[in-house]
Design a protein around this motif. Structure first.
Motif, PDB file in Angstrom:
ATOM      1  N   VAL A   1      16.017 -16.188 -30.021  1.00  0.00           N
ATOM      2  CA  VAL A   1      16.866 -16.393 -30.887  1.00  0.00           C
ATOM      3  C   VAL A   1      17.754 -14.889 -31.055  1.00  0.00           C
ATOM      4  CG1 VAL A   1      16.889 -16.072 -33.491  1.00  0.00           C
ATOM      5  CG2 VAL A   1      15.636 -17.763 -32.152  1.00  0.00           C
ATOM      6  N   GLY A   2      17.196 -13.810 -30.984  1.00  0.00           N
ATOM      7  CA  GLY A   2      17.613 -12.459 -30.713  1.00  0.00           C
ATOM      8  C   GLY A   2      19.024 -12.491 -29.798  1.00  0.00           C
ATOM      9  N   LEU A   3      18.677 -12.914 -28.559  1.00  0.00           N
ATOM     10  CA  LEU A   3      19.602 -13.020 -27.482  1.00  0.00           C
ATOM     11  C   LEU A   3      20.976 -13.980 -27.940  1.00  0.00           C
ATOM     12  CD1 LEU A   3      17.576 -13.020 -24.459  1.00  0.00           C
ATOM     13  CD2 LEU A   3      19.108 -11.053 -25.058  1.00  0.00           C
ATOM     14  N   TYR A   4      20.423 -15.057 -28.558  1.00  0.00           N
ATOM     15  CA  TYR A   4      21.368 -16.189 -28.789  1.00  0.00           C
ATOM     16  C   TYR A   4      22.304 -15.441 -29.872  1.00  0.00           C
ATOM     17  CZ  TYR A   4      23.674 -20.003 -31.006  1.00  0.00           C
ATOM     18  OH  TYR A   4      24.381 -21.270 -31.145  1.00  0.00           O
ATOM     19  N   LYS A   5      21.721 -14.571 -30.983  1.00  0.00           N
ATOM     20  CA  LYS A   5      22.494 -13.866 -32.010  1.00  0.00           C
ATOM     21  C   LYS A   5      23.554 -12.879 -31.270  1.00  0.00           C
ATOM     22  CE  LYS A   5      20.943 -15.752 -36.332  1.00  0.00           C
ATOM     23  NZ  LYS A   5      22.059 -16.137 -37.003  1.00  0.00           N
TER      24      LYS A   5
ATOM     25  N   LEU B   1      28.858 -11.268 -29.779  1.00  0.00           N
ATOM     26  CA  LEU B   1      29.553 -10.604 -28.774  1.00  0.00           C
ATOM     27  C   LEU B   1      30.895 -11.780 -28.538  1.00  0.00           C
ATOM     28  CD1 LEU B   1      27.257  -9.362 -25.903  1.00  0.00           C
ATOM     29  CD2 LEU B   1      28.730  -8.159 -27.135  1.00  0.00           C
ATOM     30  N   ARG B   2      30.655 -12.865 -28.459  1.00  0.00           N
ATOM     31  CA  ARG B   2      31.677 -13.928 -28.399  1.00  0.00           C
ATOM     32  C   ARG B   2      32.935 -13.850 -29.717  1.00  0.00           C
ATOM     33  NH1 ARG B   2      30.093 -19.860 -28.759  1.00  0.00           N
ATOM     34  NH2 ARG B   2      32.157 -20.405 -29.656  1.00  0.00           N
ATOM     35  N   ARG B   3      32.178 -13.575 -30.804  1.00  0.00           N
ATOM     36  CA  ARG B   3      32.978 -13.411 -32.191  1.00  0.00           C
ATOM     37  C   ARG B   3      33.815 -12.262 -31.765  1.00  0.00           C
ATOM     38  NH1 ARG B   3      33.661 -10.690 -36.368  1.00  0.00           N
ATOM     39  NH2 ARG B   3      31.619  -9.255 -36.084  1.00  0.00           N
ATOM     40  N   LEU B   4      33.271 -10.883 -31.204  1.00  0.00           N
ATOM     41  CA  LEU B   4      34.071  -9.863 -31.135  1.00  0.00           C
ATOM     42  C   LEU B   4      34.966 -10.245 -30.175  1.00  0.00           C
ATOM     43  CD1 LEU B   4      30.924  -7.151 -31.326  1.00  0.00           C
ATOM     44  CD2 LEU B   4      32.900  -7.446 -32.971  1.00  0.00           C
ATOM     45  N   ASP B   5      34.628 -10.782 -29.168  1.00  0.00           N
ATOM     46  CA  ASP B   5      35.795 -11.038 -28.203  1.00  0.00           C
ATOM     47  C   ASP B   5      37.062 -11.739 -28.792  1.00  0.00           C
ATOM     48  OD1 ASP B   5      36.666 -10.803 -25.556  1.00  0.00           O
ATOM     49  OD2 ASP B   5      36.227 -12.853 -25.060  1.00  0.00           O
ATOM     50  N   GLU B   6      36.538 -12.747 -29.314  1.00  0.00           N
ATOM     51  CA  GLU B   6      37.506 -13.655 -29.994  1.00  0.00           C
ATOM     52  C   GLU B   6      38.563 -12.702 -30.932  1.00  0.00           C
ATOM     53  OE1 GLU B   6      35.763 -16.902 -31.960  1.00  0.00           O
ATOM     54  OE2 GLU B   6      35.177 -17.928 -30.030  1.00  0.00           O
TER      55      GLU B   6
END
Length: 189
Positions: free
Chosen positions: A39-43, A48-53
């Motif tokens: 769950v932590g890795l998924y978060k 990271l995806r949100r920061l990249d976007e």
């Protein structure tokens, strides 16, 4: 009855020694750690995806703002030709190489126009203005100045003094020859 060395579970109705229970609790701890870790890795992945976007959006916004600023600057330079009375006066005469261009009273105004063309050439050379746009918007006028007999009267138009102007004018001439039907469809600032 249970033995004192065995411990019983009411829910599962099983009795085991403390070391047997330790193995189960250890296994339950490992499974729990794996689930929490996943769950932590998924978060972390989601963040990271949100920061990249967000970074991509910021870069796109900066690029849009820079293009808008370049466009505004370019249009200001173009308007300068028509708003500055000296430049506009020469510009009105340059198309037909009007005989008034040979008049001594207008020589400083012609130099001012030449300096304007050199400024545009410098901006193109430093890649601050797209050269296709500059050639399309100003190239014709540079050719009128370069080849105008009356325009060249009283002003030494030579590469020695106006190197940027000549470089720009030569490239503009090639551009206008290659694009006789107008600018290419993909032209942009």
């Amino acid at each position: 009855m249970t033995e004192p060395s065995r411990y019983c579970d009411i829910v599962f109705n099983s009795c085991m020694t403390m070391s047997e229970w330790a193995v189960y609790w250890q296994a339950a701890g490992v499974v729990t750690a794996i689930i929490i870790g996943a769950v932590g890795l998924y978060k972390i992945y989601q963040e990271l995806r949100r920061l990249d976007e967000q970074r991509s959006k910021d870069i796109q916004d900066k690029d849009t703002a820079a293009r808008l600023k370049r466009t505004e600057f370019f249009l200001t330079q173009h308007r300068r030709l028509f708003d500055d009375k000296d430049l506009f006066e020469v510009l009105c005469l340059i198309d037909s190489d009007h005989p008034e261009l040979a008049d001594i009273s207008i020589w400083d105004k012609k130099r001012k126009l030449m300096a304007f063309f050199e400024e545009i050439a410098l901006l193109v050379k430093s890649k601050q203005i797209n050269e296709d746009v500059a050639f399309y918007m100003f190239g014709y006028y540079t050719l009128c100045a370069r080849y105008g007999k009356n325009f060249n009267e009283g002003i030494d138009i030579s590469k020695e003094y106006w190197a940027l102007f000549f470089e720009f004018s030569e490239k503009a001439e090639k551009y206008l020859e290659e694009n006789k039907d107008g600018p290419p469809h993909n032209m942009s600032l």
